[in-house]
Design an enzyme around this catalytic site. Structure first.
Site, mmCIF file in Angstrom:
data_model
loop_
_atom_site.group_PDB
_atom_site.id
_atom_site.type_symbol
_atom_site.label_atom_id
_atom_site.label_comp_id
_atom_site.label_asym_id
_atom_site.label_seq_id
_atom_site.Cartn_x
_atom_site.Cartn_y
_atom_site.Cartn_z
ATOM 1 C CG LEU A 74 90.561 71.362 2.230
ATOM 2 C CD1 LEU A 74 91.457 72.193 3.118
ATOM 3 C CD2 LEU A 74 89.885 72.248 1.215
ATOM 4 N NE ARG A 107 106.834 67.330 13.888
ATOM 5 C CZ ARG A 107 106.188 66.563 13.006
ATOM 6 N NH1 ARG A 107 105.704 65.400 13.372
ATOM 7 N NH2 ARG A 107 106.018 66.967 11.756
ATOM 8 C CE1 TYR A 146 85.727 61.878 0.240
ATOM 9 C CE2 TYR A 146 83.415 61.780 0.845
ATOM 10 C CZ TYR A 146 84.536 62.523 0.510
ATOM 11 O OH TYR A 146 84.455 63.890 0.453
HETATM 12 P P1 NAD Z 1 89.536 67.565 -5.206
HETATM 13 O O1 NAD Z 1 89.655 66.156 -5.624
HETATM 14 O O2 NAD Z 1 89.444 68.620 -6.265
HETATM 15 O O3 NAD Z 1 90.706 67.985 -4.223
HETATM 16 C C1 NAD Z 1 91.384 67.069 -3.402
HETATM 17 C C2 NAD Z 1 92.869 67.392 -3.490
HETATM 18 O O4 NAD Z 1 93.587 66.504 -2.627
HETATM 19 C C3 NAD Z 1 93.420 67.179 -4.901
HETATM 20 O O5 NAD Z 1 94.213 68.283 -5.274
HETATM 21 C C4 NAD Z 1 94.249 65.912 -4.775
HETATM 22 O O6 NAD Z 1 95.306 65.833 -5.710
HETATM 23 C C5 NAD Z 1 94.718 66.005 -3.346
HETATM 24 N N1 NAD Z 1 95.069 64.697 -2.764
HETATM 25 C C6 NAD Z 1 94.331 63.549 -2.803
HETATM 26 N N2 NAD Z 1 94.983 62.568 -2.160
HETATM 27 C C7 NAD Z 1 96.150 63.105 -1.711
HETATM 28 C C8 NAD Z 1 97.247 62.591 -0.991
HETATM 29 N N3 NAD Z 1 97.286 61.306 -0.596
HETATM 30 N N4 NAD Z 1 98.286 63.406 -0.704
HETATM 31 C C9 NAD Z 1 98.275 64.712 -1.109
HETATM 32 N N5 NAD Z 1 97.259 65.248 -1.796
HETATM 33 C C10 NAD Z 1 96.197 64.458 -2.095
HETATM 34 O O7 NAD Z 1 88.245 67.639 -4.253
HETATM 35 P P2 NAD Z 1 87.539 68.897 -3.587
HETATM 36 O O8 NAD Z 1 86.149 68.915 -4.035
HETATM 37 O O9 NAD Z 1 88.375 70.099 -3.739
HETATM 38 O O10 NAD Z 1 87.529 68.453 -2.060
HETATM 39 C C11 NAD Z 1 88.467 68.960 -1.126
HETATM 40 C C12 NAD Z 1 88.199 68.340 0.240
HETATM 41 O O11 NAD Z 1 86.886 68.695 0.688
HETATM 42 C C13 NAD Z 1 88.273 66.825 0.243
HETATM 43 O O12 NAD Z 1 88.871 66.398 1.436
HETATM 44 C C14 NAD Z 1 86.827 66.396 0.225
HETATM 45 O O13 NAD Z 1 86.630 65.148 0.852
HETATM 46 C C15 NAD Z 1 86.166 67.522 1.007
HETATM 47 N N6 NAD Z 1 84.760 67.662 0.613
HETATM 48 C C16 NAD Z 1 84.444 68.202 -0.608
HETATM 49 C C17 NAD Z 1 83.106 68.280 -0.978
HETATM 50 C C18 NAD Z 1 82.695 68.866 -2.300
HETATM 51 O O14 NAD Z 1 81.506 68.855 -2.620
HETATM 52 N N7 NAD Z 1 83.573 69.432 -3.102
HETATM 53 C C19 NAD Z 1 82.110 67.790 -0.120
HETATM 54 C C20 NAD Z 1 82.486 67.233 1.095
HETATM 55 C C21 NAD Z 1 83.815 67.178 1.456
#
Ligand code: NAD
Ligand code: UDP
Length: 337
Positions: A74, A107, A146
């Site tokens: 995520l 792996r 994105y």
């Molecule tokens: P968020 O920004 O709260 O969570 C993303 C997390 O990833 C954060 O804790 C951030 O610090 C971490 N992160 C970012 N880049 C990183 C990296 N390079 N290495 C390690 N950690 C990293 O967002 P969210 O709403 O919790 O979304 C979680 C996932 O679900 C994301 O991948 C997002 O694309 C996907 N998503 C969310 C939604 C939504 O509406 N919330 C919709 C579609 C997809």
């Protein structure tokens, strides 16, 4: 039920922290790996002393190793203003992060889940969006980092399954909201609630007739966990709530539920902002019995309660200054109602 050793990449974020809770509650051991770019330690502070929870700070673009049999990826900023701060990094996070998750899967034999997005459909010409729709994405627009990062990651997932036999699960997540959203991250639900609680006008981009379908986080987590547990299905699956609302309708509901007297202020519609969005969830329903239960009104009430508590903590000096740091969009024409 078998207990797993799970790695949650992005586990300190909004959705990731709820996923950590759910996996721990069912008996899994959870490694949470996060660089805290948009995540917050507050989201996982209640797990500090949990004996089956380990937090490791690190970046998914660098290869990693954990003794796990389930990997949930995520990691990626999800809010447009946040993922556009460093667009190159956003693409790399999706692509290299997924590559590193898949290499660990290859792996170790771990099953890999990927949090894809409705953004793979871009500004859709098909409404509502079924998984077979291939999307309408501007490859050079401000959202491309994105959208294309996620699309490339989906293709990497599928090629690792075909080429290396890695077990994969892909969810295309539609707008999800709930407690632990960052009040400062600039998404519509967090913006509207924080603005209403601070008696500021709600910032509507464009004319507010664009639509989104909002899913409460608990419903999404039900879907993620059930999809990961499915024994075989490796194609993308939409996860979201098909109840569709205009931005203006959401504004009205937030004003009603917060009993706020605030008005609306209209600003420009961001480039490539999708005009309509609603998932077809037949595949998820047939495959894993996915049926979102929480209506928008009820979910917003729970989310408002969370933000009120955050605001109170901040005002009393015991919380971090989150409201004060939130994303403030440029304002154009003030048209309060
Ligand atoms: P968020 O920004 O709260 O969570 C993303 C997390 O990833 C954060 O804790 C951030 O610090 C971490 N992160 C970012 N880049 C990183 C990296 N390079 N290495 C390690 N950690 C990293 O967002 P969210 O709403 O919790 O979304 C979680 C996932 O679900 C994301 O991948 C997002 O694309 C996907 N998503 C969310 C939604 C939504 O509406 N919330 C919709 C579609 C997809
Ligand atoms: N939006 C808005 N006001 C805000 C934040 C967002 O009108 O303060 C609009 C945005 O232009 C989009 C919708 O609300 O049409 C959802 O935006 P969000 O950033 O939450 O998610 P998106 O679905 O666009 O990734």
């Amino acid at each position: 039920m078998r207990r797993h050793h799970a790695l949650v990449l992005g586990g300190a974020g909004f959705v990731g922290s709820h996923l950590c809770d759910r996996l721990l509650a069912r008996g899994d051991t959870v490694y949470c790996f996060d660089n805290l770019e948009t995540g917050r330690l507050e989201n996982i502070a209640h797990l500090d002393d949990h004996e089956r929870f380990v937090f490791v700070r690190g970046d998914v673009v660098v290869p990693f190793q954990f003794p796990v049999d389930r990997i949930y990826n995520l990691a990626c900023p999800a809010s447009p203003p946040r993922y556009q701060v460093d667009p190159v990094k956003t693409t790399l996070t999706s692509v290299l992060g997924t590559l590193n998750a898949l290499r660990l899967g290859a792996r170790s034999g771990a099953r890999v889940f990927f949090a894809s997005t409705s953004e793979v459909y871009g500004d859709p010409e098909v409404h509502p969006q079924p998984e077979v729709y291939r999307g309408c994405v501007n490859t050079v627009g401000p959202r491309a980092c994105y959208d294309e990062g996620k699309r490339c990651a989906e293709s990497l997932m599928t090629d690792f399954a075909r080429q290396h036999g890695v077990e994969i699960r892909i969810a295309r997540i539609f707008n999800t909201y709930g407690p632990r959203m960052d009040p400062a991250d600039g998404r519509i639900v967090s913006n509207f609630i924080t603005q209403a609680l601070c008696s500021e006008d709600l910032t509507v981009y464009g004319d507010g007739t664009q639509t989104r379908s909002f899913c409460y986080v608990d419903d999404l987590i039900d879907g993620i966990v059930a999809l990961m547990d499915h024994p075989t299905f490796s194609e993308p699956v939409n996860l979201g709530n098909p109840d569709e609302f205009t931005v203006l309708a959401l504004a009205d509901l937030v004003r009603e539920l917060t009993r706020s007297e605030c008005g609306l202020v209209f600003g420009p519609l961001p480039e490539d902002d999708p005009k309509l969005r609603r998932p077809v969830v037949d595949r998820a329903r047939d495959l894993i019995g996915f049926r979102p239960k929480v209506k928008l009104r009820e979910g917003l009430e729970r989310t408002i309660e969370y933000f009120e508590a955050q605001l109170e903590a901040e005002l009393s000096g015991s919380g971090r200054r989150l409201f004060g740091q939130r994303h403030r969009p440029g304002r154009r024409a003030a048209t309060g109602t």
